[in-house]
Enzyme design. Structure first.
Site, PDB file in Angstrom:
ATOM      1  N   SER A   1       0.840  -1.191   0.000  1.00 36.06           N
ATOM      2  CA  SER A   1       0.000   0.000   0.000  1.00 36.06           C
ATOM      3  C   SER A   1       0.886   1.256   0.000  1.00 36.06           C
ATOM      4  O   SER A   1       1.706   1.426  -0.900  1.00 36.06           O
ATOM      5  CB  SER A   1      -0.974  -0.032   1.175  1.00 36.06           C
ATOM      6  OG  SER A   1      -1.982   0.936   1.020  1.00 36.06           O
TER       7      SER A   1
ATOM      8  N   ASP B   1      -9.504  -4.756  -5.435  1.00 39.23           N
ATOM      9  CA  ASP B   1      -9.032  -3.726  -4.496  1.00 39.23           C
ATOM     10  C   ASP B   1      -9.685  -2.377  -4.812  1.00 39.23           C
ATOM     11  O   ASP B   1      -9.400  -1.773  -5.843  1.00 39.23           O
ATOM     12  CB  ASP B   1      -7.509  -3.610  -4.598  1.00 39.23           C
ATOM     13  CG  ASP B   1      -6.908  -2.730  -3.511  1.00 39.23           C
ATOM     14  OD1 ASP B   1      -7.643  -1.936  -2.887  1.00 39.23           O
ATOM     15  OD2 ASP B   1      -5.687  -2.822  -3.293  1.00 39.23           O
TER      16      ASP B   1
END
Length: 337
Positions: free
Chosen positions: A182, A268
């Site tokens: 991330s 996602d």
């Protein structure tokens, strides 16, 4: 969540035209040079934790503007040889945590450095630099100009962390890798684009890639911070995206040379798969792999993906060792010479 992005076969072909400022390389060369010129001390101190199989130390190094940045330095106990190192960067809002939470790489025989992310909620490292007004979060701090943007400091910290690690006792300086997921994946990608002495980069579902698409595509945080900011500052759209172009992972990927293992969850909603593939497809190294998880969101492959990461790193270390041995083989003169 149902799939909302491009089909996987289109993702592998996705090559968007991402804005890149003409002075991108000059901006970053000057930024890193100024940070190195600022000086500062690297210190390593023992940490009093009841670990027997892993040695835990605190590393403090000078980051952007020489500001002190903290990290953990973990390694298998009782090993005196120089070890390959994994420098890990962390997710949004997080911090380095406690040493006992970060044992996997050291237990596998690597030195493991976990860098704090300055100013974030769970961090032990302050960010002493102010900024213009921003919406809550970190993504719009100082966004009016590239020179004042928050991630200029964070990415510089990442580069300086590798500088410090390469100078540590007990580290094989030819075998330093970067890793993160991330936000940490975005930092790892930036560091991989800013230096060419890494043995590998492990980049999981990276944030901070293809801002123009991400901000307009997902309503999830943290990209939504930019949308909220621009909903207030309606006349600053061009200036904001100009700033973000200096920090886009796609532009760093185009300069990267370290072998890389990427991963992404195809559902996602935080870091849309197409933004991750935009960076992966632009990644300039000849050795790169993408692992996709069809039914996962922002958790990606989770702990189950770590064995593949460790295997990839072992492969790159072995490849680098073979290349070193080949260079060391003397060239023999032909008969009669």
């Amino acid at each position: 969540m149902t799939r909302f992005d491009l089909p996987v076969e289109e993702l592998h072909r996705f090559g968007p035209d991402v804005a890149e400022p003409d002075d991108f390389d000059r901006f970053w060369a000057q930024t890193i040079a100024e940070a190195r010129d600022a000086g500062g001390r690297v210190t390593v101190t023992d940490v009093d934790v009841p670990l027997r199989a892993v040695e835990a130390r605190e590393l403090t190094f000078p980051g952007f503007a020489g500001d002190p940045v903290r990290a953990w330095y973990l390694r298998p106990a009782g090993v005196a040889t120089d070890l390959p190192a994994v420098v890990e960067f962390l997710g949004y809002g997080g911090g380095r945590g406690m040493p006992q939470q970060r044992l996997t790489w050291a237990a596998a025989g690597f030195a493991h450095i976990v860098m704090d992310t300055r100013g974030q909620a769970a961090a032990d490292t302050a960010d002493p630099h102010g900024s213009d007004p921003s919406v809550p979060g970190f993504l719009t701090r100082g966004i009016g100009e590239p020179a004042t943007y928050y991630y200029r400091r964070v990415f510089t910290d990442g580069v300086r962390c590798v500088d410090a690690v390469r100078g540590l006792e007990g580290i094989d300086r030819s075998a330093v890798a970067v890793a993160g997921g991330s936000q940490g994946g975005g930092i790892a990608l930036a560091v991989a684009g800013l230096r060419h002495d890494l043995v590998a980069a492990i980049v999981d579902y990276p944030f901070l890639c293809h801002f123009r698409r991400a901000v307009g595509m997902t309503g999830r945080e943290p990209y939504q911070e930019v949308a909220r900011y621009l909903a207030i500052h309606r006349d600053r759209t061009d200036a904001v995206f100009r700033t973000l172009s200096y920090f886009d992972g796609v532009n760093f990927a185009a300069r990267a040379t370290a072998p890389a293992l990427f991963s992404v969850g195809l559902q996602d909603p935080v870091c849309p798969p197409s933004t991750v593939f935009a960076a992966y497809n632009a990644y300039a190294a000849s050795v790169k792999e993408m692992v996709t998880f069809e039914f996962n969101e922002h958790e990606g492959g989770g702990a189950g993906h770590w064995p593949r990461q460790a295997g990839f790193l072992e492969e790159q270390l072995a490849s680098a060792a073979r290349a070193d041995r080949k260079r060391d083989i003397p060239v023999l003169a032909a008969p009669g010479q």
